[in-house]
Design a protein around this motif. Sequence first.
Motif, PDB file in Angstrom:
ATOM      1  N   PRO A  74      24.171 -42.103  59.489  1.00 40.32           N
ATOM      2  CA  PRO A  74      23.149 -43.094  59.856  1.00 40.32           C
ATOM      3  C   PRO A  74      21.870 -42.894  59.046  1.00 40.32           C
ATOM      4  CG  PRO A  74      24.223 -42.276  61.826  1.00 40.32           C
ATOM      5  CD  PRO A  74      24.750 -41.450  60.681  1.00 40.32           C
ATOM      6  N   ALA A  75      21.517 -41.627  58.770  1.00 39.53           N
ATOM      7  CA  ALA A  75      20.286 -41.370  58.016  1.00 39.53           C
ATOM      8  C   ALA A  75      20.387 -41.888  56.583  1.00 39.53           C
ATOM      9  CB  ALA A  75      19.973 -39.883  58.019  1.00 39.53           C
ATOM     10  N   THR A 132      11.011 -35.023  43.010  1.00 37.89           N
ATOM     11  CA  THR A 132      10.902 -34.120  44.151  1.00 37.89           C
ATOM     12  C   THR A 132      12.256 -34.103  44.854  1.00 37.89           C
ATOM     13  OG1 THR A 132       8.635 -34.853  44.439  1.00 37.89           O
ATOM     14  CG2 THR A 132       9.628 -33.689  46.309  1.00 37.89           C
ATOM     15  N   ILE A 133      12.773 -32.899  45.120  1.00 36.61           N
ATOM     16  CA  ILE A 133      14.081 -32.825  45.784  1.00 36.61           C
ATOM     17  C   ILE A 133      13.886 -32.759  47.296  1.00 36.61           C
ATOM     18  CG2 ILE A 133      16.124 -31.376  46.142  1.00 36.61           C
ATOM     19  CD1 ILE A 133      16.300 -30.855  43.306  1.00 36.61           C
ATOM     20  N   PHE A 134      14.617 -33.606  48.008  1.00 36.68           N
ATOM     21  CA  PHE A 134      14.665 -33.559  49.471  1.00 36.68           C
ATOM     22  C   PHE A 134      16.097 -33.278  49.878  1.00 36.68           C
ATOM     23  CE2 PHE A 134      11.077 -36.398  48.717  1.00 36.68           C
ATOM     24  CZ  PHE A 134      10.117 -35.887  49.582  1.00 36.68           C
ATOM     25  N   GLU A 135      16.277 -32.349  50.781  1.00 39.92           N
ATOM     26  CA  GLU A 135      17.633 -32.089  51.273  1.00 39.92           C
ATOM     27  C   GLU A 135      17.935 -32.998  52.461  1.00 39.92           C
ATOM     28  OE1 GLU A 135      18.105 -27.923  52.038  1.00 39.92           O
ATOM     29  OE2 GLU A 135      17.588 -27.369  49.975  1.00 39.92           O
ATOM     30  N   MET A 136      19.170 -33.454  52.518  1.00 41.83           N
ATOM     31  CA  MET A 136      19.643 -34.225  53.678  1.00 41.83           C
ATOM     32  C   MET A 136      21.110 -33.850  53.871  1.00 41.83           C
ATOM     33  SD  MET A 136      19.872 -38.350  54.310  1.00 41.83           S
ATOM     34  CE  MET A 136      18.166 -38.655  54.706  1.00 41.83           C
ATOM     35  N   ASP A 137      21.446 -33.273  55.025  1.00 44.04           N
ATOM     36  CA  ASP A 137      22.830 -32.834  55.198  1.00 44.04           C
ATOM     37  C   ASP A 137      23.712 -33.974  55.726  1.00 44.04           C
ATOM     38  OD1 ASP A 137      22.590 -32.967  57.949  1.00 44.04           O
ATOM     39  OD2 ASP A 137      22.371 -30.804  58.242  1.00 44.04           O
ATOM     40  N   ALA A 138      25.005 -33.665  55.933  1.00 45.12           N
ATOM     41  CA  ALA A 138      25.962 -34.712  56.295  1.00 45.12           C
ATOM     42  C   ALA A 138      25.637 -35.332  57.654  1.00 45.12           C
ATOM     43  CB  ALA A 138      27.372 -34.140  56.293  1.00 45.12           C
ATOM     44  N   ASP A 139      24.825 -34.627  58.474  1.00 41.46           N
ATOM     45  CA  ASP A 139      24.390 -35.207  59.749  1.00 41.46           C
ATOM     46  C   ASP A 139      23.024 -35.869  59.619  1.00 41.46           C
ATOM     47  OD1 ASP A 139      26.651 -34.380  61.169  1.00 41.46           O
ATOM     48  OD2 ASP A 139      25.853 -32.343  61.316  1.00 41.46           O
ATOM     49  N   GLY A 140      22.529 -35.948  58.415  1.00 43.55           N
ATOM     50  CA  GLY A 140      21.254 -36.630  58.188  1.00 43.55           C
ATOM     51  C   GLY A 140      20.042 -35.736  58.403  1.00 43.55           C
ATOM     52  N   ARG A 141      20.298 -34.462  58.688  1.00 45.54           N
ATOM     53  CA  ARG A 141      19.152 -33.570  58.952  1.00 45.54           C
ATOM     54  C   ARG A 141      18.484 -33.145  57.648  1.00 45.54           C
ATOM     55  NH1 ARG A 141      22.587 -31.128  63.261  1.00 45.54           N
ATOM     56  NH2 ARG A 141      23.608 -30.171  61.478  1.00 45.54           N
ATOM     57  N   GLY A 142      17.168 -32.984  57.728  1.00 45.78           N
ATOM     58  CA  GLY A 142      16.412 -32.551  56.559  1.00 45.78           C
ATOM     59  C   GLY A 142      14.976 -32.978  56.737  1.00 45.78           C
ATOM     60  N   GLN A 229      27.211 -55.137  64.992  1.00 47.60           N
ATOM     61  CA  GLN A 229      27.329 -53.686  65.145  1.00 47.60           C
ATOM     62  C   GLN A 229      28.312 -53.165  64.097  1.00 47.60           C
ATOM     63  OE1 GLN A 229      28.197 -52.684  69.318  1.00 47.60           O
ATOM     64  NE2 GLN A 229      27.371 -54.677  69.886  1.00 47.60           N
ATOM     65  N   MET A 230      28.204 -51.875  63.814  1.00 48.41           N
ATOM     66  CA  MET A 230      29.148 -51.266  62.874  1.00 48.41           C
ATOM     67  C   MET A 230      29.754 -50.019  63.501  1.00 48.41           C
ATOM     68  SD  MET A 230      27.202 -51.422  59.184  1.00 48.41           S
ATOM     69  CE  MET A 230      25.479 -51.737  59.562  1.00 48.41           C
ATOM     70  N   ILE A 231      31.067 -49.884  63.385  1.00 44.92           N
ATOM     71  CA  ILE A 231      31.705 -48.598  63.682  1.00 44.92           C
ATOM     72  C   ILE A 231      31.622 -47.864  62.354  1.00 44.92           C
ATOM     73  CG2 ILE A 231      33.797 -47.403  64.406  1.00 44.92           C
ATOM     74  CD1 ILE A 231      34.601 -50.012  65.870  1.00 44.92           C
ATOM     75  N   PHE A 232      30.772 -46.848  62.335  1.00 46.36           N
ATOM     76  CA  PHE A 232      30.309 -46.280  61.074  1.00 46.36           C
ATOM     77  C   PHE A 232      31.028 -44.964  60.837  1.00 46.36           C
ATOM     78  CE2 PHE A 232      26.497 -45.096  58.395  1.00 46.36           C
ATOM     79  CZ  PHE A 232      26.476 -46.247  57.631  1.00 46.36           C
ATOM     80  N   LEU A 233      32.161 -45.027  60.128  1.00 50.63           N
ATOM     81  CA  LEU A 233      32.952 -43.815  59.873  1.00 50.63           C
ATOM     82  C   LEU A 233      32.492 -43.176  58.561  1.00 50.63           C
ATOM     83  CD1 LEU A 233      36.524 -45.129  60.815  1.00 50.63           C
ATOM     84  CD2 LEU A 233      34.853 -43.945  62.258  1.00 50.63           C
ATOM     85  N   PRO A 234      32.450 -41.837  58.510  1.00 51.66           N
ATOM     86  CA  PRO A 234      31.940 -41.190  57.299  1.00 51.66           C
ATOM     87  C   PRO A 234      32.777 -41.489  56.059  1.00 51.66           C
ATOM     88  CG  PRO A 234      32.696 -39.551  58.913  1.00 51.66           C
ATOM     89  CD  PRO A 234      32.775 -40.879  59.575  1.00 51.66           C
TER      90      PRO A 234
END
Length: 516
Positions: A74-75, A132-142, A229-234
């Motif tokens: 989602p991120a 500039t590098i920003f990290e974002m993981d597979a769960d959108g965290r960062g 709506q979307m069923i949002f599969l990775p």
Amino acid sequence: MTIDPTSAAPASNPLANALCAPLASRGGPLLHLEDGSSRTGAEVDGETRRIAAALRAAGVEPGDRVAAQVEKSPAALSLYLACLRLGAIYLPLNPAYTDVEIAYFVEDAEPAALVCDPRRAAGLSAVAGGATIFEMDADGRGPLTAGGAAFDAITPRSPDDVATILYTSGTTGRAKGAMLSHGNLLANAETLRACWRFTAEDVLLHALPLFHAHGLYVAANVSLLAGAQMIFLPKFELESLLAALPRATALMGVPTFYTRLLADPRLSRETAGHLRVAISGSAPLFASTWEAFKARTGLEILERYGMTETSMNASNPYEGARKPGTVGPPLPGVEARVVDADSGAPLPVGEAGALEVRGPNVFKGYWRMPAKTASEFREDGFFITGDLAQVDADGYLTIVGRAKDLVISGGYNVYPKEVEDALDALEGVAESAVYGAPHPDFGEGVVAEIVRDVGSAAAPSETEIIAAIRERLAAYKTPKRVFFTDALPRNAMGKVQKKLLRERRADLFVETGDRA
Ligand code: MLC
Ligand code: AMP
């Protein structure tokens, strides 16, 4: 709404207004995730504003490029929307690209920010240039989603301003950044929404990558515009897809999605019964797949045709005859013509020739490549697609081949020249030819023929060559098989006869049933 992408007025950012602005008041679910949780439109909106604020605080200005090599989450969607809100240019990159591949995109596009998976950050910092590098993981965290300030404004952008750059490789082996304007994206999404009857009642099964035209410009933009709506599969994963199918009203996929679904006995009228439309594109859908899907589910797959540079150009109708093997008539507002490639003269119905298109969907050009851009347009503004097509008496287009040397594997484009350049650079390789052989799963599978360099002490094996290429190029570009030959077949002009090679290896993957 009709958007004229060439008009300079009014600077209000119609694309962000159409896609982002309605989210704040959507208290209901927008994204349904694999773990059973969901995100409301308002939550996505909040995240979008936080990401925009963090980018802005890092100095990202309207018109700056924001490159993103992130997993689908989602991120990742919010990041795209944040760029639209901020007026920055979104530049998504396949996570499968190696650091070597990313280095080229970064050098060419000079992004102000590069968002990447934490596992890639160390490698990419060496090639990030001034970004500039920003990290974002597979769960959108960062750091971009961690919280803090919100950017609530929508930066004014005119329809002619660039919204996204998507790199597509080329016959020269050098990737080109296709610039799509705000007007291009909005016009195409609006046309598709209307043609395919998307509404707020829809639930789209979104299992496509978010970094290509299909998953982003078509699936995401159309759903957002419709309030669906979307069923949002990775990613495409058969079990998850089959589990989600009964809840979806719409599916969009590349032909491999459909052949993989058909290979599973659980695909039935019951499991697919809630679908009102199943759309296919990005690669040719065999008529046999269309027939089999209809026999199993009762649904006629709606095939459409597009490309990165143009978004969608043609589609079979929602109401009216869907003809298997064709991609339907040009979309409303899009002009398409089949011409003689050399003279440019229009060809009669039924005759195959070069396909050219013109319309509000057609891109602005290649990033910093004005000469290349000019060479791919006719004087009257038609874009030369590089596809070969014919039109029938009802105005339906059939894509019959490609003028460009291109392999499409599972919906991903592989330009043989890029792979050949990588092969030719290897010790012990004198020359190579790369082409696509018929593949039961991917449609085409990448194959290489190698002439060894007899003057070299190195004589790499098939396995060694595949391993060496895999270090440089993404897995889907890496040849699945490598063959050695004394000489490549050439015509009188000295051109390698790839058609001959393809014919020679026609049974390669089919016979072995090799999927990987
Ligand atoms: C993955 N692999 C591929 C591949 N995808 N090889 C060739 N072609 C592909 N498309 C590699 C993997 O890295 C792995 O290699 C091995 O093949 C087996 O992978 P897999 O598990 O079978 O693949 P999977 O992850 O299931 O992916 C297959 C797929 C995926 C078809 C679901 O490729 C996909 O989502 N394709 C969609 C592409 C797309 O969106 N195209 C739209 C472009 S826009 P290894 O070495 O790691 O074992 C466009 C415009 C338009 O074209 O008109 O829409
Ligand atoms: P891309 O550069 O990834 O956008 O790929 C675009 C190319 O995919 C087009 O130029 C076509 O060659 C091919 N393509 C897309 N949709 C179809 C389709 N429905 N049938 C045949 N080829 C298609």
